[in-house]
Write an enzyme that holds these catalytic residues in place. Structure first.
Site, PDB file in Angstrom:
ATOM      1  N   PHE A 126       0.865  -1.184   0.000  1.00 46.93           N
ATOM      2  CA  PHE A 126       0.000   0.000   0.000  1.00 46.93           C
ATOM      3  C   PHE A 126       0.896   1.226   0.000  1.00 46.93           C
ATOM      4  O   PHE A 126       1.696   1.419   0.914  1.00 46.93           O
ATOM      5  CB  PHE A 126      -0.924   0.007   1.214  1.00 46.93           C
ATOM      6  CG  PHE A 126      -2.140   0.890   1.023  1.00 46.93           C
ATOM      7  CD1 PHE A 126      -3.410   0.346   1.007  1.00 46.93           C
ATOM      8  CD2 PHE A 126      -2.013   2.266   0.846  1.00 46.93           C
ATOM      9  CE1 PHE A 126      -4.541   1.143   0.823  1.00 46.93           C
ATOM     10  CE2 PHE A 126      -3.122   3.069   0.660  1.00 46.93           C
ATOM     11  CZ  PHE A 126      -4.392   2.505   0.650  1.00 46.93           C
ATOM     12  N   GLY A 127       0.753   2.059  -1.023  1.00 45.61           N
ATOM     13  CA  GLY A 127       1.585   3.245  -1.162  1.00 45.61           C
ATOM     14  C   GLY A 127       0.876   4.503  -0.693  1.00 45.61           C
ATOM     15  O   GLY A 127       0.017   5.031  -1.406  1.00 45.61           O
ATOM     16  N   GLU A 130       4.885   9.763   0.679  1.00 49.23           N
ATOM     17  CA  GLU A 130       5.602  10.386  -0.427  1.00 49.23           C
ATOM     18  C   GLU A 130       6.743  11.233   0.137  1.00 49.23           C
ATOM     19  O   GLU A 130       6.804  11.472   1.358  1.00 49.23           O
ATOM     20  CB  GLU A 130       4.656  11.267  -1.245  1.00 49.23           C
ATOM     21  CG  GLU A 130       3.499  10.513  -1.871  1.00 49.23           C
ATOM     22  CD  GLU A 130       2.613  11.428  -2.713  1.00 49.23           C
ATOM     23  OE1 GLU A 130       2.929  12.635  -2.814  1.00 49.23           O
ATOM     24  OE2 GLU A 130       1.617  10.925  -3.262  1.00 49.23           O
ATOM     25  N   ALA A 133       4.928  13.911   1.850  1.00 48.60           N
ATOM     26  CA  ALA A 133       3.660  13.568   2.486  1.00 48.60           C
ATOM     27  C   ALA A 133       3.822  12.270   3.269  1.00 48.60           C
ATOM     28  O   ALA A 133       3.693  11.181   2.723  1.00 48.60           O
ATOM     29  CB  ALA A 133       2.557  13.415   1.437  1.00 48.60           C
ATOM     30  N   ILE A 160       7.811   1.932   0.790  1.00 51.03           N
ATOM     31  CA  ILE A 160       6.671   1.042   0.612  1.00 51.03           C
ATOM     32  C   ILE A 160       7.098  -0.421   0.779  1.00 51.03           C
ATOM     33  O   ILE A 160       7.901  -0.947   0.000  1.00 51.03           O
ATOM     34  CB  ILE A 160       6.005   1.251  -0.756  1.00 51.03           C
ATOM     35  CG1 ILE A 160       5.747   2.752  -0.989  1.00 51.03           C
ATOM     36  CG2 ILE A 160       4.708   0.456  -0.833  1.00 51.03           C
ATOM     37  CD1 ILE A 160       4.946   3.440   0.108  1.00 51.03           C
ATOM     38  N   GLY A 352      27.395  -5.427  26.864  1.00 51.96           N
ATOM     39  CA  GLY A 352      28.642  -4.683  26.852  1.00 51.96           C
ATOM     40  C   GLY A 352      29.226  -4.583  25.449  1.00 51.96           C
ATOM     41  O   GLY A 352      28.509  -4.373  24.470  1.00 51.96           O
ATOM     42  N   GLU A 376       3.524   3.235  10.624  1.00 50.40           N
ATOM     43  CA  GLU A 376       2.105   3.196  11.003  1.00 50.40           C
ATOM     44  C   GLU A 376       1.726   4.352  11.933  1.00 50.40           C
ATOM     45  O   GLU A 376       0.830   4.245  12.760  1.00 50.40           O
ATOM     46  CB  GLU A 376       1.736   1.854  11.674  1.00 50.40           C
ATOM     47  CG  GLU A 376       2.138   0.617  10.889  1.00 50.40           C
ATOM     48  CD  GLU A 376       1.182   0.337   9.743  1.00 50.40           C
ATOM     49  OE1 GLU A 376       0.673   1.303   9.163  1.00 50.40           O
ATOM     50  OE2 GLU A 376       0.964  -0.839   9.421  1.00 50.40           O
ATOM     51  N   THR A 378       3.910   7.945  13.642  1.00 50.10           N
ATOM     52  CA  THR A 378       4.999   8.209  14.579  1.00 50.10           C
ATOM     53  C   THR A 378       4.492   8.308  16.016  1.00 50.10           C
ATOM     54  O   THR A 378       3.287   8.438  16.266  1.00 50.10           O
ATOM     55  CB  THR A 378       5.698   9.522  14.221  1.00 50.10           C
ATOM     56  OG1 THR A 378       4.756  10.592  14.380  1.00 50.10           O
ATOM     57  CG2 THR A 378       6.226   9.509  12.790  1.00 50.10           C
ATOM     58  N   GLU A 380       4.792  10.800  17.855  1.00 55.01           N
ATOM     59  CA  GLU A 380       4.160  12.113  17.995  1.00 55.01           C
ATOM     60  C   GLU A 380       2.701  12.067  17.541  1.00 55.01           C
ATOM     61  O   GLU A 380       1.813  12.670  18.167  1.00 55.01           O
ATOM     62  CB  GLU A 380       4.942  13.155  17.187  1.00 55.01           C
ATOM     63  CG  GLU A 380       6.330  13.478  17.735  1.00 55.01           C
ATOM     64  CD  GLU A 380       7.367  12.408  17.443  1.00 55.01           C
ATOM     65  OE1 GLU A 380       8.441  12.434  18.053  1.00 55.01           O
ATOM     66  OE2 GLU A 380       7.095  11.514  16.598  1.00 55.01           O
TER      67      GLU A 380
END
Length: 395
Positions: A126-127, A130, A133, A160, A352, A376, A378, A380
């Site tokens: 699913f694209g 952009e 965007a 994608i 370590g 999916e 951020t 924020e």
């Protein structure tokens, strides 16, 4: 209140997926990561096990009443416990590939695409994102113009998943298909089959992590597909994808739980084996307390994840509202993904200097974890959604 205790059947299913993951994925994960290899044959074995069909009806080869969204989360967690790349392949294959077609597709679209996708013989992507965007998906610049009986698609997408593998059959892309009243863009979802002239899968990314996952930028130049390749209602593509993201957030949370479980397992084992000053490092409070924190993060993340999954499953019977699910998904995604990043840092610290070496899996999990806070939606964005769910007018 929705119950979120896993059933005996879910736990039995967990054991079967764990056995598969440890036998078919774990022995090869380091090599796939090192070679940036996408193991098609293992993806198809996951399909043969039924993992891509856990939320699909029997008519398309899915589990039907024997499956549910909770089962999908269990599978993603267990695959992600040994390899995050294969975990995201499953998550995206179902959540971003199958589910939009299953939810919004016409009977003809479902019949054409779903059987092979549900069987794991093929993958779909699913694209949405952009170059300009991402979180602001409304700023989509890709365009699709209806010319006669064809959509003509022009634009580009980035980041994608499952978009350029040898078994990718179709990528659904969001595109501007017009302008609404007030000047806002009309965004629709268009299905573009692999191999469509004008649809170019660009060179795979050189990523920080998820090296064995298939991820590409895509470009469209006069790419033409039949008018019936519109997925769902014209102008509803953005809204459709927002709903798709809510499911995906819980699935990413499940992937994060798998990451935390792996970190805990590795840290406990190493803290019991590594000797310093005449004894195991696990007897030192500075180490033991950090490992204890991993246990707390694991339990909390798992509870939040499966509570959200249970709410999702209960919605079909009217047991919960969509808003309840949306809030639970954002809470689970935020806490679990940030906990996963912290867990990999703690586990690497326990190891370590060895934790900095690629021969130890902890280094791979450290690299893989960061994107969990981004994909999916951020962290924020999750905080914004949670605040809005509390009634705050946050922008």
């Amino acid at each position: 209140m929705t119950s979120f205790e896993l059933s005996r059947e879910h736990e039995e299913f967990r054991r079967s997926v764990r056995e598969f993951a440890e036998a078919e994925i774990a022995p090869h994960a380091a090599r796939w990561d090192r070679e940036h290899h996408f193991p098609v044959e293992v993806v198809q074995k996951m399909g043969a096990l039924g993992l891509f069909g856990l939320t699909a009806p029997e008519e398309y080869g899915g589990a039907g009443d024997d499956g549910d969204f909770t089962s999908l989360c269990v599978a993603i967690e267990e695959i992600g416990r040994v390899d995050q790349s294969m975990g995201i392949t499953l998550q995206a294959g179902v959540g971003l590939g199958i589910n939009p077609i299953l939810t919004y597709g016409t009977p003809e679209q479902r019949e054409r695409w779903l059987p092979a996708l549900v069987a794991g013989e093929r993958l779909a992507g699913f694209g949405l994102t952009e170059p300009g965007a991402g979180s602001d998906a409304g700023a989509t610049r890709t365009r699709a113009e209806l010319v006669g009986d064809e959509w003509v698609v022009d634009g580009s997408k980035q980041f994608i998943t499952n978009s350029g593998s040898a078994i990718t059959s179709v990528v659904t892309v969001t595109a501007r298909t017009g302008t609404r009243e007030g000047g806002k863009p009309e965004i629709s979802a268009i299905m573009v089959p692999a191999g469509t002239p004008g649809f170019t899968v660009e060179k795979a990314y050189d990523k920080l992590g998820w090296h064995a996952s298939d991820t590409h930028p895509l470009s469209f130049a006069d790419a033409r597909v039949p008018a019936d390749h519109l997925l769902g209602e014209r102008g509803r593509g953005y809204a459709q994808f927002l709903a798709t993201l809510d499911d995906g957030r819980v699935a990413i949370s499940a992937l994060s739980v798998g990451c935390i479980q792996a970190c805990l397992d590795m840290a406990v084992a190493y803290a019991g084996e590594r000797q310093t000053f005449g004894g195991p490092i696990g007897r030192k409070q500075g180490v033991a307390f950090q490992v204890a924190d991993l246990e707390v993060m694991l339990h909390a993340s798992r509870m939040l994840t499966y509570r959200a999954a249970a709410i999702k499953d209960s919605m079909a019977a009217g047991g919960a509202t969509y808003q309840e699910f949306k809030q639970a998904a954002a809470v689970a995604k935020l806490y679990s993904t940030e906990s996963a990043v912290t867990a990999t840092r703690i586990a690497t610290q326990v190891f370590g200097g060895y934790g900095f070496m690629e021969e130890y899996p902890v280094a791979r999990f450290y690299r893989d974890a960061k994107v969990l806070e981004v994909g999916e939606g951020t962290s924020e964005v999750q905080r914004m959604l949670i605040a809005r769910g509390l009634g705050l007018p946050v922008e």
